[in-house]
Scaffold this motif. Structure first.
Motif, PDB file in Angstrom:
ATOM      1  N   GLN A   1      39.173  74.027  41.576  1.00 46.68           N
ATOM      2  CA  GLN A   1      39.999  72.966  40.992  1.00 46.68           C
ATOM      3  C   GLN A   1      40.337  73.216  39.525  1.00 46.68           C
ATOM      4  O   GLN A   1      41.401  72.818  39.038  1.00 46.68           O
ATOM      5  CB  GLN A   1      39.297  71.603  41.116  1.00 46.68           C
ATOM      6  CG  GLN A   1      39.006  71.171  42.547  1.00 46.68           C
ATOM      7  CD  GLN A   1      37.607  71.555  43.002  1.00 46.68           C
ATOM      8  OE1 GLN A   1      37.061  72.575  42.552  1.00 46.68           O
ATOM      9  NE2 GLN A   1      37.020  70.740  43.871  1.00 46.68           N
ATOM     10  N   ALA A   2      39.424  73.860  38.798  1.00 41.83           N
ATOM     11  CA  ALA A   2      39.593  74.031  37.353  1.00 41.83           C
ATOM     12  C   ALA A   2      40.732  74.980  37.003  1.00 41.83           C
ATOM     13  O   ALA A   2      41.388  74.824  35.960  1.00 41.83           O
ATOM     14  CB  ALA A   2      38.291  74.532  36.728  1.00 41.83           C
ATOM     15  N   SER A   3      40.997  75.966  37.853  1.00 45.04           N
ATOM     16  CA  SER A   3      42.003  76.979  37.521  1.00 45.04           C
ATOM     17  C   SER A   3      43.179  76.998  38.491  1.00 45.04           C
ATOM     18  O   SER A   3      44.051  77.856  38.393  1.00 45.04           O
ATOM     19  CB  SER A   3      41.345  78.364  37.510  1.00 45.04           C
ATOM     20  OG  SER A   3      40.742  78.642  38.777  1.00 45.04           O
ATOM     21  N   CYS A   4      43.216  76.059  39.394  1.00 43.24           N
ATOM     22  CA  CYS A   4      44.248  76.054  40.434  1.00 43.24           C
ATOM     23  C   CYS A   4      45.631  75.745  39.865  1.00 43.24           C
ATOM     24  O   CYS A   4      45.793  74.883  39.013  1.00 43.24           O
ATOM     25  CB  CYS A   4      43.884  75.010  41.496  1.00 43.24           C
ATOM     26  SG  CYS A   4      45.036  74.939  42.873  1.00 43.24           S
ATOM     27  N   ASN A   5      46.630  76.458  40.352  1.00 43.33           N
ATOM     28  CA  ASN A   5      48.020  76.207  39.979  1.00 43.33           C
ATOM     29  C   ASN A   5      48.911  76.654  41.143  1.00 43.33           C
ATOM     30  O   ASN A   5      48.871  77.823  41.517  1.00 43.33           O
ATOM     31  CB  ASN A   5      48.384  76.970  38.714  1.00 43.33           C
ATOM     32  CG  ASN A   5      49.787  76.655  38.235  1.00 43.33           C
ATOM     33  OD1 ASN A   5      50.299  75.560  38.458  1.00 43.33           O
ATOM     34  ND2 ASN A   5      50.424  77.627  37.596  1.00 43.33           N
ATOM     35  N   PRO A   6      49.659  75.704  41.759  1.00 41.63           N
ATOM     36  CA  PRO A   6      49.843  74.299  41.382  1.00 41.63           C
ATOM     37  C   PRO A   6      48.639  73.451  41.754  1.00 41.63           C
ATOM     38  O   PRO A   6      47.777  73.871  42.520  1.00 41.63           O
ATOM     39  CB  PRO A   6      51.082  73.895  42.195  1.00 41.63           C
ATOM     40  CG  PRO A   6      50.996  74.744  43.427  1.00 41.63           C
ATOM     41  CD  PRO A   6      50.462  76.069  42.952  1.00 41.63           C
ATOM     42  N   VAL A   7      48.623  72.202  41.218  1.00 36.97           N
ATOM     43  CA  VAL A   7      47.525  71.292  41.516  1.00 36.97           C
ATOM     44  C   VAL A   7      48.004  69.853  41.387  1.00 36.97           C
ATOM     45  O   VAL A   7      48.892  69.549  40.581  1.00 36.97           O
ATOM     46  CB  VAL A   7      46.323  71.551  40.575  1.00 36.97           C
ATOM     47  CG1 VAL A   7      46.666  71.184  39.129  1.00 36.97           C
ATOM     48  CG2 VAL A   7      45.084  70.816  41.047  1.00 36.97           C
ATOM     49  N   MET A   8      47.456  68.982  42.211  1.00 35.94           N
ATOM     50  CA  MET A   8      47.705  67.539  42.117  1.00 35.94           C
ATOM     51  C   MET A   8      46.496  66.826  42.707  1.00 35.94           C
ATOM     52  O   MET A   8      45.654  67.437  43.362  1.00 35.94           O
ATOM     53  CB  MET A   8      48.985  67.121  42.837  1.00 35.94           C
ATOM     54  CG  MET A   8      49.129  67.529  44.276  1.00 35.94           C
ATOM     55  SD  MET A   8      48.232  66.504  45.496  1.00 35.94           S
ATOM     56  CE  MET A   8      48.917  64.898  45.167  1.00 35.94           C
ATOM     57  N   THR A   9      46.411  65.512  42.443  1.00 32.22           N
ATOM     58  CA  THR A   9      45.260  64.728  42.889  1.00 32.22           C
ATOM     59  C   THR A   9      45.710  63.415  43.518  1.00 32.22           C
ATOM     60  O   THR A   9      46.600  62.741  42.997  1.00 32.22           O
ATOM     61  CB  THR A   9      44.312  64.417  41.712  1.00 32.22           C
ATOM     62  OG1 THR A   9      43.891  65.638  41.109  1.00 32.22           O
ATOM     63  CG2 THR A   9      43.088  63.640  42.187  1.00 32.22           C
TER      64      THR A   9
END
Length: 295
Positions: free
Chosen positions: A186-194
Protein backbone atom coordinates in the motif's frame (compact mmCIF):
# COMPACT_ATOMS: atom_id res chain seq x y z
CA UNK A 1 -20.88 20.25 9.20
CA UNK A 2 -19.56 17.68 11.66
CA UNK A 3 -21.53 14.47 12.03
CA UNK A 4 -22.38 12.77 15.31
CA UNK A 5 -23.17 9.09 15.82
CA UNK A 6 -26.01 8.13 18.15
CA UNK A 7 -26.32 4.53 17.01
CA UNK A 8 -25.04 1.48 18.80
CA UNK A 9 -21.66 0.52 17.32
CA UNK A 10 -19.46 2.25 14.80
CA UNK A 11 -16.53 0.91 12.83
CA UNK A 12 -14.57 2.28 9.91
CA UNK A 13 -13.02 -0.18 7.47
CA UNK A 14 -10.43 1.13 5.04
CA UNK A 15 -9.78 -0.95 1.92
CA UNK A 16 -6.83 0.18 -0.17
CA UNK A 17 -6.97 -0.85 -3.84
CA UNK A 18 -4.27 -0.75 -6.58
CA UNK A 19 -6.64 1.05 -8.94
CA UNK A 20 -7.50 4.49 -10.22
CA UNK A 21 -10.60 6.02 -8.67
CA UNK A 22 -12.48 5.87 -11.99
CA UNK A 23 -11.37 2.24 -12.53
CA UNK A 24 -12.80 1.14 -9.22
CA UNK A 25 -16.27 2.31 -10.20
CA UNK A 26 -16.25 -0.17 -13.10
CA UNK A 27 -14.48 -2.87 -11.09
CA UNK A 28 -16.94 -2.73 -8.20
CA UNK A 29 -20.01 -2.93 -10.43
CA UNK A 30 -18.52 -5.87 -12.33
CA UNK A 31 -17.58 -7.64 -9.09
CA UNK A 32 -21.02 -7.21 -7.49
CA UNK A 33 -22.75 -8.48 -10.63
CA UNK A 34 -20.52 -11.56 -10.90
CA UNK A 35 -20.69 -12.49 -7.20
CA UNK A 36 -24.48 -12.16 -7.14
CA UNK A 37 -24.71 -14.46 -10.16
CA UNK A 38 -22.41 -17.02 -8.52
CA UNK A 39 -24.27 -17.03 -5.20
CA UNK A 40 -27.87 -17.15 -6.44
CA UNK A 41 -29.14 -20.71 -6.78
CA UNK A 42 -31.29 -23.27 -4.99
CA UNK A 43 -33.81 -20.72 -3.74
CA UNK A 44 -31.16 -18.54 -2.10
CA UNK A 45 -29.32 -15.46 -3.26
CA UNK A 46 -30.26 -11.97 -4.43
CA UNK A 47 -33.69 -10.77 -5.55
CA UNK A 48 -33.70 -7.35 -7.24
CA UNK A 49 -36.80 -5.20 -6.77
CA UNK A 50 -35.65 -1.83 -8.12
CA UNK A 51 -32.61 -0.65 -10.08
CA UNK A 52 -33.02 2.83 -11.49
CA UNK A 53 -31.61 6.38 -11.36
CA UNK A 54 -32.20 8.74 -8.45
CA UNK A 55 -31.44 12.36 -7.71
CA UNK A 56 -31.51 14.36 -4.46
CA UNK A 57 -29.79 17.29 -2.76
CA UNK A 58 -27.50 15.19 -0.53
CA UNK A 59 -26.06 12.84 -3.15
CA UNK A 60 -26.81 14.46 -6.47
CA UNK A 61 -27.41 11.90 -9.21
CA UNK A 62 -26.83 8.19 -8.92
CA UNK A 63 -28.33 4.71 -9.06
CA UNK A 64 -30.87 3.48 -6.49
CA UNK A 65 -31.33 -0.24 -5.84
CA UNK A 66 -33.69 -2.19 -3.62
CA UNK A 67 -32.89 -5.86 -3.07
CA UNK A 68 -33.78 -8.83 -0.88
CA UNK A 69 -31.04 -11.23 0.23
CA UNK A 70 -32.25 -14.78 0.88
CA UNK A 71 -29.54 -16.11 3.21
CA UNK A 72 -31.17 -18.89 5.21
CA UNK A 73 -28.26 -21.35 4.98
CA UNK A 74 -25.66 -18.75 5.99
CA UNK A 75 -27.05 -17.64 9.34
CA UNK A 76 -25.25 -18.89 12.49
CA UNK A 77 -26.96 -21.82 14.20
CA UNK A 78 -27.34 -19.92 17.47
CA UNK A 79 -29.33 -17.16 15.73
CA UNK A 80 -32.03 -19.63 14.62
CA UNK A 81 -32.94 -19.92 18.31
CA UNK A 82 -34.23 -16.34 18.15
CA UNK A 83 -35.20 -16.00 14.48
CA UNK A 84 -37.02 -18.75 12.55
CA UNK A 85 -34.86 -19.64 9.54
CA UNK A 86 -37.64 -19.03 7.02
CA UNK A 87 -37.82 -15.38 8.15
CA UNK A 88 -34.06 -14.79 7.89
CA UNK A 89 -33.86 -12.54 4.87
CA UNK A 90 -32.40 -9.06 4.57
CA UNK A 91 -33.85 -6.03 2.82
CA UNK A 92 -31.27 -3.69 1.31
CA UNK A 93 -31.60 -0.17 -0.03
CA UNK A 94 -28.57 1.45 -1.67
CA UNK A 95 -27.84 4.87 -3.13
CA UNK A 96 -24.76 4.76 -5.36
CA UNK A 97 -23.65 8.25 -6.34
CA UNK A 98 -20.02 7.31 -6.87
CA UNK A 99 -17.64 8.20 -5.30
CA UNK A 100 -20.19 8.49 -2.47
CA UNK A 101 -22.47 5.58 -1.57
CA UNK A 102 -24.91 4.65 1.20
CA UNK A 103 -26.40 1.23 2.00
CA UNK A 104 -29.07 0.41 4.60
CA UNK A 105 -29.84 -3.17 5.65
CA UNK A 106 -32.92 -4.24 7.62
CA UNK A 107 -34.54 -7.49 8.68
CA UNK A 108 -38.37 -7.36 8.82
CA UNK A 109 -38.54 -10.01 11.54
CA UNK A 110 -36.18 -7.95 13.73
CA UNK A 111 -37.84 -4.63 13.00
CA UNK A 112 -35.59 -2.58 15.30
CA UNK A 113 -32.40 -3.82 13.61
CA UNK A 114 -30.58 -1.51 11.21
CA UNK A 115 -27.12 -1.59 9.66
CA UNK A 116 -25.87 1.40 7.69
CA UNK A 117 -22.75 1.56 5.51
CA UNK A 118 -21.58 4.98 4.34
CA UNK A 119 -18.76 4.73 1.81
CA UNK A 120 -16.45 7.38 0.39
CA UNK A 121 -13.93 6.48 -2.31
CA UNK A 122 -10.81 8.63 -2.22
CA UNK A 123 -7.63 8.72 -4.34
CA UNK A 124 -5.20 8.04 -1.47
CA UNK A 125 -3.54 5.09 0.28
CA UNK A 126 -5.81 4.96 3.33
CA UNK A 127 -4.24 7.65 5.50
CA UNK A 128 -6.99 10.29 5.52
CA UNK A 129 -8.01 10.65 9.19
CA UNK A 130 -11.64 11.78 8.95
CA UNK A 131 -13.16 11.57 5.46
CA UNK A 132 -16.66 11.15 6.96
CA UNK A 133 -16.33 14.44 8.85
CA UNK A 134 -17.20 12.97 12.26
CA UNK A 135 -17.21 15.09 15.43
CA UNK A 136 -14.79 14.50 18.33
CA UNK A 137 -17.19 12.24 20.23
CA UNK A 138 -17.83 10.06 17.19
CA UNK A 139 -14.12 9.88 16.35
CA UNK A 140 -13.35 8.70 19.88
CA UNK A 141 -15.98 5.94 19.62
CA UNK A 142 -14.98 4.88 16.11
CA UNK A 143 -12.87 1.76 15.62
CA UNK A 144 -10.66 1.91 12.52
CA UNK A 145 -9.57 -1.26 10.73
CA UNK A 146 -7.24 -1.34 7.75
CA UNK A 147 -8.20 -4.31 5.59
CA UNK A 148 -5.44 -5.75 3.41
CA UNK A 149 -6.61 -7.54 0.26
CA UNK A 150 -3.07 -8.93 -0.06
CA UNK A 151 -3.35 -10.83 3.22
CA UNK A 152 -4.17 -14.54 3.21
CA UNK A 153 -5.40 -14.61 6.81
CA UNK A 154 -8.87 -16.15 7.21
CA UNK A 155 -11.49 -16.17 9.95
CA UNK A 156 -14.88 -17.85 10.42
CA UNK A 157 -16.71 -15.23 8.39
CA UNK A 158 -14.27 -15.53 5.48
CA UNK A 159 -15.48 -19.09 4.98
CA UNK A 160 -19.14 -18.09 5.40
CA UNK A 161 -18.72 -15.42 2.71
CA UNK A 162 -17.16 -18.16 0.57
CA UNK A 163 -15.62 -17.98 -2.87
CA UNK A 164 -12.43 -19.20 -4.53
CA UNK A 165 -9.05 -19.18 -2.81
CA UNK A 166 -7.18 -16.12 -4.06
CA UNK A 167 -3.53 -15.35 -3.30
CA UNK A 168 -2.75 -11.84 -4.51
CA UNK A 169 0.87 -12.13 -3.33
CA UNK A 170 1.37 -14.35 -6.41
CA UNK A 171 -1.02 -12.65 -8.85
CA UNK A 172 0.02 -10.33 -11.67
CA UNK A 173 -2.41 -8.79 -14.15
CA UNK A 174 -1.59 -9.60 -17.78
CA UNK A 175 -3.36 -6.50 -19.11
CA UNK A 176 -2.02 -3.91 -16.64
CA UNK A 177 1.11 -5.48 -15.15
CA UNK A 178 -0.13 -4.70 -11.63
CA UNK A 179 0.68 -7.06 -8.80
CA UNK A 180 1.76 -9.08 -7.00
CA UNK A 181 0.66 -7.49 -3.71
CA UNK A 182 3.54 -8.26 -1.37
CA UNK A 183 3.60 -7.12 2.30
CA UNK A 184 3.57 -3.32 2.58
CA UNK A 185 2.36 -2.83 -1.00
CA UNK A 186 0.00 0.00 0.00
CA UNK A 187 2.83 2.42 0.81
CA UNK A 188 4.37 2.43 -2.68
CA UNK A 189 1.45 1.42 -4.88
CA UNK A 190 0.64 3.52 -7.94
CA UNK A 191 -2.17 3.87 -8.90
CA UNK A 192 -3.94 3.68 -5.54
CA UNK A 193 -7.31 4.53 -4.01
CA UNK A 194 -9.21 3.70 -0.82
CA UNK A 195 -12.78 2.76 0.02
CA UNK A 196 -13.57 4.27 3.44
CA UNK A 197 -16.56 2.40 4.87
CA UNK A 198 -18.28 3.73 7.99
CA UNK A 199 -20.43 0.93 9.43
CA UNK A 200 -22.98 1.64 12.15
CA UNK A 201 -25.12 -1.07 13.72
CA UNK A 202 -28.20 -0.80 15.92
CA UNK A 203 -29.43 -4.11 17.37
CA UNK A 204 -31.43 -3.14 20.49
CA UNK A 205 -32.41 -6.66 21.59
CA UNK A 206 -31.82 -8.00 25.07
CA UNK A 207 -30.16 -11.39 25.30
CA UNK A 208 -28.58 -11.63 21.84
CA UNK A 209 -28.22 -8.05 20.56
CA UNK A 210 -24.50 -7.71 21.34
CA UNK A 211 -23.67 -11.13 19.93
CA UNK A 212 -25.58 -10.39 16.72
CA UNK A 213 -23.94 -6.97 16.49
CA UNK A 214 -20.45 -8.50 16.66
CA UNK A 215 -21.42 -11.19 14.13
CA UNK A 216 -22.65 -8.53 11.70
CA UNK A 217 -19.50 -6.42 12.04
CA UNK A 218 -17.35 -9.53 11.50
CA UNK A 219 -19.37 -10.57 8.48
CA UNK A 220 -19.16 -7.12 6.89
CA UNK A 221 -15.41 -6.95 7.51
CA UNK A 222 -14.86 -10.29 5.76
CA UNK A 223 -17.25 -9.35 2.96
CA UNK A 224 -15.31 -6.12 2.30
CA UNK A 225 -12.01 -8.03 2.20
CA UNK A 226 -13.06 -11.05 0.16
CA UNK A 227 -15.13 -9.13 -2.38
CA UNK A 228 -12.36 -6.61 -3.03
CA UNK A 229 -9.83 -9.40 -3.42
CA UNK A 230 -11.95 -10.69 -6.29
CA UNK A 231 -12.38 -7.14 -7.58
CA UNK A 232 -8.62 -6.94 -8.25
CA UNK A 233 -8.19 -10.62 -9.16
CA UNK A 234 -10.73 -10.17 -11.99
CA UNK A 235 -9.03 -7.04 -13.36
CA UNK A 236 -8.24 -8.67 -16.71
CA UNK A 237 -11.96 -9.42 -17.14
CA UNK A 238 -13.29 -5.90 -16.51
CA UNK A 239 -10.32 -3.72 -17.58
CA UNK A 240 -11.32 -1.76 -20.69
CA UNK A 241 -15.07 -1.99 -20.10
CA UNK A 242 -17.09 1.23 -20.02
CA UNK A 243 -19.69 2.29 -17.48
CA UNK A 244 -22.40 1.62 -20.07
CA UNK A 245 -20.99 -1.90 -20.61
CA UNK A 246 -21.21 -2.86 -16.94
CA UNK A 247 -24.59 -1.15 -16.42
CA UNK A 248 -26.01 -3.24 -19.25
CA UNK A 249 -24.49 -6.38 -17.73
CA UNK A 250 -25.89 -5.41 -14.31
CA UNK A 251 -29.48 -4.91 -15.46
CA UNK A 252 -29.48 -8.06 -17.59
CA UNK A 253 -28.05 -10.01 -14.65
CA UNK A 254 -30.69 -8.59 -12.28
CA UNK A 255 -33.39 -10.15 -14.44
CA UNK A 256 -31.50 -13.44 -14.58
CA UNK A 257 -31.23 -13.51 -10.76
CA UNK A 258 -34.97 -13.01 -10.36
CA UNK A 259 -35.71 -15.77 -12.85
CA UNK A 260 -33.51 -18.15 -10.83
CA UNK A 261 -35.54 -17.34 -7.72
CA UNK A 262 -38.89 -17.57 -9.51
CA UNK A 263 -39.45 -13.81 -9.33
CA UNK A 264 -40.53 -11.86 -12.38
CA UNK A 265 -41.12 -8.21 -11.46
CA UNK A 266 -38.37 -5.60 -11.31
CA UNK A 267 -38.44 -1.84 -11.74
CA UNK A 268 -35.47 -0.59 -13.75
CA UNK A 269 -34.33 1.82 -16.41
CA UNK A 270 -34.05 0.86 -20.10
CA UNK A 271 -31.58 -2.01 -20.60
CA UNK A 272 -31.14 -1.11 -24.25
CA UNK A 273 -30.04 2.42 -23.38
CA UNK A 274 -28.78 2.51 -19.82
CA UNK A 275 -27.59 6.10 -20.12
CA UNK A 276 -31.02 7.36 -21.14
CA UNK A 277 -32.97 9.57 -18.76
CA UNK A 278 -35.85 8.20 -16.72
CA UNK A 279 -37.86 9.46 -13.78
CA UNK A 280 -35.51 9.30 -10.74
CA UNK A 281 -36.62 7.96 -7.39
CA UNK A 282 -36.19 9.94 -4.18
CA UNK A 283 -33.44 8.97 -1.74
CA UNK A 284 -36.00 8.20 0.98
CA UNK A 285 -37.77 5.67 -1.24
CA UNK A 286 -38.67 2.54 0.69
CA UNK A 287 -39.49 -1.04 -0.15
CA UNK A 288 -43.03 -1.48 -1.47
CA UNK A 289 -45.41 -2.39 1.36
CA UNK A 290 -46.76 -5.25 -0.71
CA UNK A 291 -43.42 -7.08 -0.91
CA UNK A 292 -43.56 -10.58 0.52
CA UNK A 293 -40.99 -13.33 0.50
CA UNK A 294 -41.91 -16.96 0.07
CA UNK A 295 -39.85 -19.42 2.03
Amino acid sequence: MLKSLTRNRCGCSRVVMPLLLEEYRIAQMYMVTKIQEQQTAGGEGVEVLINRPFEDEEFGQGQYTSKIYHLQSKIPTWLSTFVPTKFMYIEEEAWNAYPKCKTVLKCPYLNRFKLTIETLHVADNGNSPNVHNLNKEALAARKVENLDIGSNLKDYWSYVVGGPEIDLTKFKSEKTGRGPLTPGWQASCNPVMTAYKLVTVDVPYWGFGYRLEQALLGAERSLFTESNKRCFHWIDEWFGLTYEDVRRMEVENDRSLNQKLGKTSMESDDTENVSSSSEPVKKDASLPSSVSVRS
